[in-house]
Scaffold this active site. Structure first.
Site, PDB file in Angstrom:
ATOM      1  N   GLY A 108      44.230  37.181  33.222  1.00  0.00           N
ATOM      2  CA  GLY A 108      43.522  37.391  31.957  1.00  0.00           C
ATOM      3  C   GLY A 108      42.163  38.040  32.118  1.00  0.00           C
ATOM      4  O   GLY A 108      41.778  38.899  31.328  1.00  0.00           O
ATOM      5  N   TYR A 114      36.298  38.863  39.402  1.00  0.00           N
ATOM      6  CA  TYR A 114      36.880  38.301  40.627  1.00  0.00           C
ATOM      7  C   TYR A 114      36.215  38.956  41.834  1.00  0.00           C
ATOM      8  O   TYR A 114      36.770  39.831  42.485  1.00  0.00           O
ATOM      9  CB  TYR A 114      38.393  38.502  40.650  1.00  0.00           C
ATOM     10  N   HIS A 121      33.808  33.970  41.320  1.00  0.00           N
ATOM     11  CA  HIS A 121      33.262  33.778  42.675  1.00  0.00           C
ATOM     12  C   HIS A 121      34.092  34.326  43.831  1.00  0.00           C
ATOM     13  O   HIS A 121      33.566  34.520  44.911  1.00  0.00           O
ATOM     14  CB  HIS A 121      32.957  32.297  42.951  1.00  0.00           C
TER      15      HIS A 121
END
Length: 195
Positions: A108, A114, A121
């Site tokens: 999503g 990312y 993270h």
């Protein structure tokens, strides 16, 4: 001929935009089987023998799923726990050795979330390490994952249904081309050499 097995793990495939499109496109390819775990096992009672038999017949195994809480959906985890048993999936008599495993997932969030310092993270590749290690442990060959981001639709959100459907068709097209390339290489490898 190379045989492809898609293990589809989605809790509500009928209301899916992306994963439904991807699975439907892949099911049209020759020598390809799509096993919809949610449809086969709504009660999570996995038929171990049937799943192991399907794996034995496959050369390329695809895990198709929406990314859930940085991991696989519960039905796919249950499937792995029940099917990847000692003596079948690992140990001295692993029957999965040499098969290819490809993770095909929809996420999503946007790609830039990312990353180190991003909202999530970690990179998706880092978050997929448990599946990569599972492939290593069973002797399967882990293929570079196919990942599509921005694949969630919410009324009033940033992504329209049409955007997601278009990205799903693009994802499915990439996956189809990859399967066809692997199938062609498989046929060439098995063809008798001219003497």
């Amino acid at each position: 001929m190379m045989k492809t097995l898609m293990i589809l793990a989605h809790s509500n495939i009928q209301n899916s935009l992306a994963n439904k499109i991807i699975a439907e496109k892949i099911s049209l390819l020759a020598d390809t089987e799509v096993r919809n775990l949610g449809q086969l096992y709504p009660d999570f009672q996995i038929d171990i023998a049937a799943e192991q038999q399907a794996l034995l017949q496959a050369d390329l195994i695809i895990f198709q799923y929406p990314f859930h809480w940085y991991s696989v959906p519960g039905i796919l985890k249950e499937w792995m726990d029940r099917v990847f048993l000692f003596g079948f999936a690992y140990g001295p008599d692993s029957q999965l050795r040499g098969k290819e495993l490809l993770v095909s997932t929809t996420i999503g969030g946007p790609l830039n979330s990312y990353a180190a310092g991003g909202h999530n993270h970690f990179t998706t590749q880092e978050l997929l390490r448990p599946l990569e290690q599972s492939a290593n442990f069973t002797g399967m060959i882990f293929q570079p994952p196919l990942i599509s981001h921005d694949m969630v639709y919410k009324a009033g959100g940033d992504n329209s249904r049409e955007d997601i459907m278009q990205r799903a068709h693009e994802h499915a097209g990439q996956l189809c081309r990859l399967i066809q390339q692997k199938s062609a290489a498989f046929i060439q490898k098995d063809a008798p050499s001219a003497a």
